[in-house]
Design a protein around this motif. Structure first.
Motif, PDB file in Angstrom:
ATOM      1  N   VAL A 270       0.918  -1.393  -0.003  1.00 47.88           N
ATOM      2  CA  VAL A 270      -0.030   0.016   0.020  1.00 47.88           C
ATOM      3  C   VAL A 270       1.125   1.366   0.122  1.00 47.88           C
ATOM      4  O   VAL A 270       0.501   2.387  -0.594  1.00 47.88           O
ATOM      5  CB  VAL A 270      -1.021  -0.014   1.234  1.00 47.88           C
ATOM      6  N   TYR A 271       1.825   1.192   0.790  1.00 44.09           N
ATOM      7  CA  TYR A 271       2.930   2.342   0.726  1.00 44.09           C
ATOM      8  C   TYR A 271       3.470   2.603  -0.665  1.00 44.09           C
ATOM      9  O   TYR A 271       3.668   3.584  -1.203  1.00 44.09           O
ATOM     10  CB  TYR A 271       3.969   2.064   1.988  1.00 44.09           C
TER      11      TYR A 271
ATOM     12  N   VAL B  98      -9.960  -5.802  -1.381  1.00 47.06           N
ATOM     13  CA  VAL B  98      -8.721  -6.661  -1.830  1.00 47.06           C
ATOM     14  C   VAL B  98      -7.919  -6.483  -0.242  1.00 47.06           C
ATOM     15  O   VAL B  98      -6.822  -5.440  -0.501  1.00 47.06           O
ATOM     16  CB  VAL B  98      -8.131  -6.654  -3.138  1.00 47.06           C
ATOM     17  N   PRO B  99      -8.207  -7.172   0.815  1.00 43.31           N
ATOM     18  CA  PRO B  99      -7.346  -6.973   2.062  1.00 43.31           C
ATOM     19  C   PRO B  99      -6.168  -7.433   2.081  1.00 43.31           C
ATOM     20  O   PRO B  99      -5.832  -8.399   1.451  1.00 43.31           O
ATOM     21  CB  PRO B  99      -8.319  -7.145   3.120  1.00 43.31           C
ATOM     22  N   HIS B 100      -5.242  -6.944   2.843  1.00 43.54           N
ATOM     23  CA  HIS B 100      -4.065  -7.939   3.286  1.00 43.54           C
ATOM     24  C   HIS B 100      -4.477  -9.214   3.697  1.00 43.54           C
ATOM     25  O   HIS B 100      -5.355  -9.163   4.891  1.00 43.54           O
ATOM     26  CB  HIS B 100      -3.273  -6.871   4.430  1.00 43.54           C
ATOM     27  N   GLN B 101      -3.982 -10.296   3.419  1.00 44.90           N
ATOM     28  CA  GLN B 101      -4.307 -11.598   3.755  1.00 44.90           C
ATOM     29  C   GLN B 101      -3.555 -12.048   4.677  1.00 44.90           C
ATOM     30  O   GLN B 101      -2.652 -13.040   4.879  1.00 44.90           O
ATOM     31  CB  GLN B 101      -4.185 -12.407   2.506  1.00 44.90           C
TER      32      GLN B 101
ATOM     33  N   THR C 283      -7.916  -1.525  -1.493  1.00 46.39           N
ATOM     34  CA  THR C 283      -6.996  -2.394  -0.799  1.00 46.39           C
ATOM     35  C   THR C 283      -6.698  -1.666   0.469  1.00 46.39           C
ATOM     36  O   THR C 283      -6.562  -0.515   0.734  1.00 46.39           O
ATOM     37  CB  THR C 283      -5.607  -2.419  -1.804  1.00 46.39           C
ATOM     38  N   GLU C 284      -6.635  -2.549   1.585  1.00 44.46           N
ATOM     39  CA  GLU C 284      -6.122  -2.001   2.916  1.00 44.46           C
ATOM     40  C   GLU C 284      -5.352  -2.934   3.645  1.00 44.46           C
ATOM     41  O   GLU C 284      -5.363  -4.346   3.550  1.00 44.46           O
ATOM     42  CB  GLU C 284      -7.269  -1.548   3.837  1.00 44.46           C
TER      43      GLU C 284
ATOM     44  N   SER D 134      -4.473   2.439   3.119  1.00 41.82           N
ATOM     45  CA  SER D 134      -5.575   1.985   2.081  1.00 41.82           C
ATOM     46  C   SER D 134      -5.299   2.694   0.950  1.00 41.82           C
ATOM     47  O   SER D 134      -4.684   3.957   0.770  1.00 41.82           O
ATOM     48  CB  SER D 134      -6.746   2.001   2.521  1.00 41.82           C
ATOM     49  N   VAL D 135      -5.711   2.330  -0.310  1.00 43.55           N
ATOM     50  CA  VAL D 135      -5.917   2.784  -1.560  1.00 43.55           C
ATOM     51  C   VAL D 135      -7.117   2.343  -2.338  1.00 43.55           C
ATOM     52  O   VAL D 135      -7.471   1.319  -2.035  1.00 43.55           O
ATOM     53  CB  VAL D 135      -4.694   2.355  -2.428  1.00 43.55           C
TER      54      VAL D 135
END
Length: 323
Positions: free
Chosen positions: A118-119, A248-251, A307-308, A318-319
């Protein structure tokens, strides 16, 4: 008209070795059922001996370039998110640059642990918006199997190795939420919470270290912070929860994923989930999930994607983008 950073291609790579939960039963006081019930993880991939983070990143990069229909010569920059680079220096990104045969442009690593991708997207977005670059290869790649304490059943069963990549390209937009590309970025960190997720060694202390985590504390921070950052990013983009096609999250953990979706008021059929097959691949997990989501036919052109992620630091963000 303004410049937007639009996704032109995605790709991913997973090492050949698949490690099912049952494999841990041989050496740890754990079971397949225990791991599944607490994390949702069923299996993960581990890199082979001698297979490095830059190797995984290179495979994912080539897949993304092929999907985008571009060559390494078309790329202005590589930003690689990782906490497990091959060496202290040089960066893994420059190693990928060399293997791709890129003789121009620039490459560097971003280290924000699980929030790294994300960064990296935020970095790439800013560079494209400012005109610093027209086309950027953004990669997340990790070999967390190299920093596990194999006697700690609370952490070593959670992580896996892998890589994912996206090609971002400058395109003109109207400056509205109808544009394609990245619409907003929301980044945060709070170093006061560093002790709940960290590696207990490094260059200026020891040359080796293992991942340490206070699971309950991480869970508590994750659910609240992920939902809040997603809400802020949506507000920045001028969008509502109902506009979102896919999270679409961090899994990291299926329970965290479900709790965050619930806080955002979105059903799980609007969430791309891969944690059961990959485990927590840190900075690689979002680009891996994006690539898998496209391959499954879930994510389509025009979709609003959120996305987060949250990781050690604590660092989170997040984006929001229109595919």
């Amino acid at each position: 008209m303004i410049r937007r950073a639009v996704v032109r291609g995605v790709g991913h790579y997973l090492p050949e070795r698949i490690v099912p939960n049952a494999e841990f039963e041989k050496t740890l006081d754990t079971t397949d059922e225990w791991i599944r019930s607490r994390s949702g993880i069923e299996r993960r991939h581990f890199a082979a001996e001698g297979e490095t983070t830059s190797d995984l990143a290179l495979h994912a990069a080539r897949a993304a370039l092929d999907h985008a229909g571009v060559t390494p010569a078309d790329i202005d920059a590589i930003i690689l998110a990782t906490s497990t680079a091959d060496f202290t220096f040089p960066s893994a990104a420059t190693m990928v640059q060399a293997e791709l045969g890129m003789e121009r442009g620039f490459a560097y690593d971003v280290q924000a642990v699980c929030a790294g991708f994300v960064y990296a997207l935020g970095n790439a977005h800013a560079m494209i918006m400012s005109g610093q670059a027209d086309r950027i290869l953004v990669i997340g790649a990790e070999t967390f199997s190299r920093i596990m304490d194999w006697t700690d059943r609370s952490t070593c069963v959670l992580f896996g190795d892998g890589a994912g990549a996206v090609v971002l390209e400058a395109a003109e937009g109207d400056g509205t939420k109808a544009d394609r590309g990245i619409l907003s970025v929301d980044l945060h960190s709070d170093g006061r919470h560093r002790d709940i997720l960290y590696v207990d060694g490094g260059v200026s202390t020891n040359t080796t270290g293992h991942l340490r985590m206070q699971g309950k504390e991480v869970f508590r921070h994750a659910v609240d912070k992920l939902a809040r950052t997603a809400e802020r990013a949506l507000a920045k983009a001028g969008l509502e929860h109902s506009d979102v096609d896919w999270i679409v999250p961090h899994q990291a953990n299926l329970r965290i994923i479900k709790a965050t979706a619930q806080k955002l008021g979105l059903p799980m059929d609007h969430v791309v989930v891969t944690v059961q097959d990959h485990g927590n691949t840190s900075a690689a997990s979002i680009p891996l999930a994006l690539s898998v989501g496209v391959a499954r036919g879930q994510i389509k052109p025009g979709d609003i994607v959120v996305t987060e992620a949250i990781g050690g630091g604590l660092a989170w963000g997040s984006v929001v983008l229109r595919w």
